[in-house]
Design a protein around this motif. Structure first.
Motif, PDB file in Angstrom:
ATOM      1  N   GLU A 271      50.478  23.804  40.872  1.00 38.22           N
ATOM      2  CA  GLU A 271      51.425  24.137  41.949  1.00 38.22           C
ATOM      3  C   GLU A 271      52.860  23.941  41.460  1.00 38.22           C
ATOM      4  O   GLU A 271      53.587  23.058  41.927  1.00 38.22           O
ATOM      5  CB  GLU A 271      51.173  23.257  43.168  1.00 38.22           C
ATOM      6  N   PRO A 272      53.318  24.752  40.522  1.00 39.69           N
ATOM      7  CA  PRO A 272      54.654  24.541  39.934  1.00 39.69           C
ATOM      8  C   PRO A 272      55.793  24.688  40.934  1.00 39.69           C
ATOM      9  O   PRO A 272      56.775  23.946  40.878  1.00 39.69           O
ATOM     10  CB  PRO A 272      54.732  25.605  38.830  1.00 39.69           C
ATOM     11  N   GLU A 273      55.686  25.641  41.866  1.00 37.48           N
ATOM     12  CA  GLU A 273      56.770  25.839  42.834  1.00 37.48           C
ATOM     13  C   GLU A 273      56.869  24.654  43.784  1.00 37.48           C
ATOM     14  O   GLU A 273      57.969  24.193  44.108  1.00 37.48           O
ATOM     15  CB  GLU A 273      56.537  27.131  43.614  1.00 37.48           C
ATOM     16  N   ALA A 274      55.720  24.149  44.221  1.00 33.80           N
ATOM     17  CA  ALA A 274      55.724  22.991  45.120  1.00 33.80           C
ATOM     18  C   ALA A 274      56.260  21.762  44.389  1.00 33.80           C
ATOM     19  O   ALA A 274      57.025  20.969  44.964  1.00 33.80           O
ATOM     20  CB  ALA A 274      54.315  22.726  45.636  1.00 33.80           C
ATOM     21  N   ALA A 275      55.884  21.597  43.131  1.00 33.83           N
ATOM     22  CA  ALA A 275      56.377  20.467  42.344  1.00 33.83           C
ATOM     23  C   ALA A 275      57.897  20.531  42.208  1.00 33.83           C
ATOM     24  O   ALA A 275      58.598  19.522  42.365  1.00 33.83           O
ATOM     25  CB  ALA A 275      55.723  20.451  40.965  1.00 33.83           C
TER      26      ALA A 275
END
Length: 904
Positions: A271-275
């Protein structure tokens, strides 16, 4: 170091050497049989002597150390010698990031020990930024360089119970082996004994969480063999000789790496965007990231996106950033409670702001204090690490800013500790200042009209007068957010008055959507406040904004309503201003007669009231409409008078801008030399004045002129320069318009590939901006480009889409142009009948608009169709009439006629 002390250091070495020689000599004597030593015997003798010497060294050194315990201190007491001390708390296992900071601190603490002064390094930063974590990591990294030990103390500088330096010295002395009964009573005596104990010893001190310089100074050793690392939320700028190292929040990549270490790389990768959003909402603050990471690590099935969504709620963000004994709010509270009440009030009042940064005059208004007092308070808040310095703006004023989480904390304190009435009073003071500042800018940019200079601090007034345009652009976001804030808090009168003060007609915002939203707030506020005057002014501004965006229907609605309200309340001047903007709107839609009537009415009012600047502006718009009607002499007269007025006012910049627009009159008559002279004359003054936006506009006009003249290389160069400036100014619409012009220049040069790239880019940008008029223009140019590749279906689709837009917005000149392009489209397919019909419809519109120049060009293009059909008589007749139109319009030579009638 005394001679006695130096001798004591040498004794163990002498004992080791004597012992080694004696042992070696004894072995040689015992095994020597007269033939000398063998190799094995020699090696045995060497090893044995070295071992014996080493044992002797440590025995003697230990005995000398015991004797040293009996040496008298300066005050006559005896100081027992302690063993080596290792007091550092453990380093953390998942330390990450800060590599450059750690290396720099280690270098400073080690490399300067050869000096005569003790090495002192102070690490400062806001609460939760990771000072202690970094300091401990560095201390463990260099501890082998300090074999006599490491001392550590938490000075509790941010807590209510700050450690007294006398108490700390007493503790250190006991740990250094001093009996409690031997420790002096007074601070100075304890510090003297402490320094004596540390003399010549290689000891590292970590003084964590210091309050201020007064707490630190007695704890500093005097020996250059020691080194000291201090952490503090204060900057400790008065600590003489110390190297101050400020620690900021982590970089994005460092913050993500910390999250990976705590949560797990797989979850972050999934979940790169959430991170990234979690990192942003935590403000890249290490403490907040550790807490967020710990919460997620304890809930392995939770998605990062869900946690990020919960963090978005600002009211409960700090509630989420708490786990175990770690809490962001409590950490901030230590710094906050460490300030006096005056400073705490200043901090929480700043929480009302929406702008990303602010200056001292903002706090001065909020707190109701002088500018000097506000500057002093802000500097103290910076020292307390509750706000940050954001640098200087382009007007030379220092800016400050909050860390995102500290802003949330300030708003919490504001809500809990200030009454609603006090909050409203503070905000009203701030909004009154915004109104005064914006009014002063508008009065300078639009002198002679509405508004009188408002009273503000002389220093602020000087900053505005230096460059009102630059001042407003620098503070534009602050003013716009001020309107939003006034609307949210239902301060209706402040909301519409601030909106009214914005200098819309003198500026060209890069973000029109924000200006539309803000003016809708202002309009609603004026209506709620019952101010017809405010509604009239804001509707006039909204009309100008919609006109600039190409939303002519909305522009006309607002401007007509503004003029009607002005008439209703008997405000003739306000009605004339609305009519002049409405006249400019009709110029864009091709309703030239209506536009002339509007400007004529407005001009009559301006002349009767004798407002020269408004007269000149109205003449400028009127001259451009007369150009559109091919009323060349009338246009020349209008522009000539306009320029004369600006020259009389001494306004070289407005005069130069008018000359650039005047140049279009000559360009449209193919009198390219005169047009070029006016453009270049205006460009020189504009560059001298530093007006980058009008520099770009003038370069664009030069590019269009040179394109029409067939000088396409020169045109593209000018357009490239214009595009660079618009990009520098973040003027998205300016960039898009230049891309469309550049596409047409490439098209004229026959480079259809480059043309299509520019035109498609322009179309995408206009779609993003919502500018339908220029979308239609771009589609026409695209269709004319791809017809050369016989991509008929695509060209037809673009032309139909353009035609639909132009009919919806009632753009008559645009409708004529799209019909003319349909003529070219049908001619290319040898659809002669359809081509002739399209050209004739186009010409009829041009003739109805009074645009003889374009009527002549479409007539020449229709003539070419008849020539292709073999109808020589009609061809010759139409061509002759077209050439005569050109000459009537001002073309003086056959070459000028040919250039005018060139179809591309």
């Amino acid at each position: 170091m005394t001679s006695t002390q130096r001798f004591r250091h040498v004794i163990p070495f002498i004992a080791a050497l004597v012992t080694a020689i004696a042992v070696f000599a004894g072995i040689v004597a015992g095994v020597n049989d007269g033939d000398g030593l063998g190799q094995e015997q020699f090696i045995f003798a060497i090893v044995a002597s070295m071992l014996s010497g080493g044992i002797a060294f440590w025995q003697v050194k230990d005995q000398v150390g015991k004797q040293r315990q009996e040496l008298p201190a300066a005050n006559g007491t005896h100081l027992p010698q302690a063993g080596r001390l290792y007091q550092l708390p453990p380093d953390i296992e998942d330390f990450t990031g800060r590599a450059e900071d750690a290396a720099e601190l280690a270098r400073l603490l080690i490399s300067r020990r050869a000096d005569t002064a003790v090495v002192v390094t102070a690490l400062s930063g806001k609460g939760g930024v990771g000072k202690t974590t970094l300091a401990l990591h560095v201390a463990h990294r260099i501890r082998n360089q300090f074999p006599d030990g490491q001392l550590y103390v938490n000075l509790r500088g941010a807590e209510a119970q700050v450690l007294d330096p006398a108490e700390v010295l007493s503790r250190f002395l006991r740990e250094l082996g001093i009996d409690s009964a031997s420790i002096p009573e007074h601070l100075e005596d304890r510090a003297r004994m402490y320094r004596a104990q540390l003399a010549d010893r290689r000891i590292f001190l970590l003084l964590d969480n210091a309050l201020n310089e007064q707490q630190i100074r007695p704890l500093l050793p005097g020996s250059p063999s020691c080194a000291v690392l201090i952490t503090s939320r204060s900057r400790l700028a008065a600590l003489s000789g110390a190297h101050i190292h400020s620690l900021d929040v982590m970089t994005v990549e460092q913050a993500l790496d910390l999250l990976r270490h705590i949560v797990g790389r797989a979850r972050v990768a999934a979940e790169p965007e959430a991170a990234s959003e979690i990192v942003r909402l935590c403000g890249r603050l290490p403490l907040a990231l550790r807490i967020a990471g710990a919460r997620l690590a304890s809930r392995q099935t939770d998605r990062l996106a869900g946690f990020a969504a919960r963090l978005r709620d600002e009211q409960h963000r700090l509630d989420l950033l708490k786990v175990g004994d770690l809490e962001v709010r409590a950490n901030f509270a230590l710094s906050y409670q460490g300030c006096d009440e005056e400073l705490r009030r200043a901090f929480r009042l700043l929480g009302v702001l929406k702008a990303a940064d602010f200056s001292a005059w903002t706090l001065a208004a909020l707190a109701g204090v002088s500018l000097q007092a506000a500057e002093e308070m802000l500097e103290r808040l910076v020292d307390a690490e509750l706000i940050e310095i954001g640098g200087e703006d382009q007007t030379g004023i220092r800016r400050y800013r909050f860390h995102d989480l500290l802003r949330v904390y300030a708003r919490e304190r504001l809500a809990e500790e200030e009454s609603e009435a006090d909050r409203e009073k503070a905000l009203a003071r701030l909004l009154e200042l915004y109104i005064a500042l914006a009014t002063n800018v508008s009065v300078l940019l639009e002198p002679g009209g509405y508004g009188e200079p408002a009273h503000v601090d002389p220093a602020l007034l000087r900053a505005i007068h230096r460059d009102p345009r630059e001042y407003f652009l620098t503070h534009e976001t602050t003013f716009l957010l001020g309107v939003e804030l006034a609307g949210e808090t239902e301060l209706w009168r402040h909301a519409w008055r601030l909106t009214r003060a914005l200098p819309v007609t003198s500026l060209w915002p890069s973000d029109w959507s924000t200006w539309v939203r803000v003016h809708l707030i202002g309009l609603d506020a004026a209506q709620r406040d019952g101010s017809r005057e405010g509604e009239a002014e804001i509707r006039c501004q909204m009309g100008a904004i919609h006109r600039a965006q190409g939303d002519y229907t909305f522009a006309e609605q607002h401007l007509r309503a503004s003029a009607e309200i002005a008439e209703e309340i008997g405000d003739e001047l306000r009605g004339a201003i609305a009519l002049s903007v409405l006249g400019d709107t009709y110029r864009y839609t091709g309703s030239l007669d209506q536009g002339v009537r509007c400007f004529t009415q407005a001009l009559d009012v301006f002349r009767r009231r004798d407002i020269p600047r408004y007269i000149a502006w109205a003449l400028n718009g009127l001259g451009d409409l007369q150009r559109g009607q091919s009323k060349w002499q009338e246009a020349i007269d209008s522009f000539t008078e306009c320029i004369q007025i600006f020259d009389q006012l001494g306004d070289r910049l407005e005069s130069a801008r008018a000359r650039v627009r005047f140049g279009i009159v000559y360009r449209d008559q193919c009198l390219y030399g005169e047009a070029e002279r006016l453009y270049l004359n205006g460009l020189g003054v504009i560059r001298e004045s530093g007006d980058r936006r009008w520099e770009a506009r003038t370069l664009r006009q030069l590019g269009v002129l040179w394109r029409n003249m067939g000088r396409t290389k020169q045109a593209i160069k000018a357009l490239n320069e214009a595009q660079e400036i618009f990009e520098e100014l973040v003027d998205r619409r300016g960039v898009a318009v230049v891309l469309r012009n550049k596409g047409d220049a490439y098209r004229r040069a026959g480079d259809y590939k480059a043309a299509l790239e520019c035109l498609e880019d322009a179309l995408a940008r206009f779609q993003e901006l919502g500018d339908r008029r220029w979308q239609a223009r771009s589609r026409m140019s695209i269709a004319d480009t791809i017809r050369h590749a016989a991509r008929w279906e695509e060209a037809d689709a673009h032309l139909k889409a353009a035609s639909e837009i132009l009919q919806e917005i009632d753009d008559r000149p645009g409708q004529a142009r799209v019909l003319r392009t349909f003529g070219l489209f049908h001619s290319g397919q040898r659809h002669w009948k359809q081509a002739i019909e399209a050209y004739q419809e186009s010409r009829m519109i041009y003739e109805s608009l009074g645009d003889r120049a374009w009527a002549g060009r479409t007539m020449a293009e229709e003539a070419a169709v008849h020539q292709a059909m073999g109808d020589e008589e009609t061809w010759r007749d139409l061509r002759r009439r077209a050439e005569q139109i050109c000459r009537n319009c001002g073309a003086r030579t056959d070459d000028e006629v040919g250039l005018w009638l060139t179809s591309w």
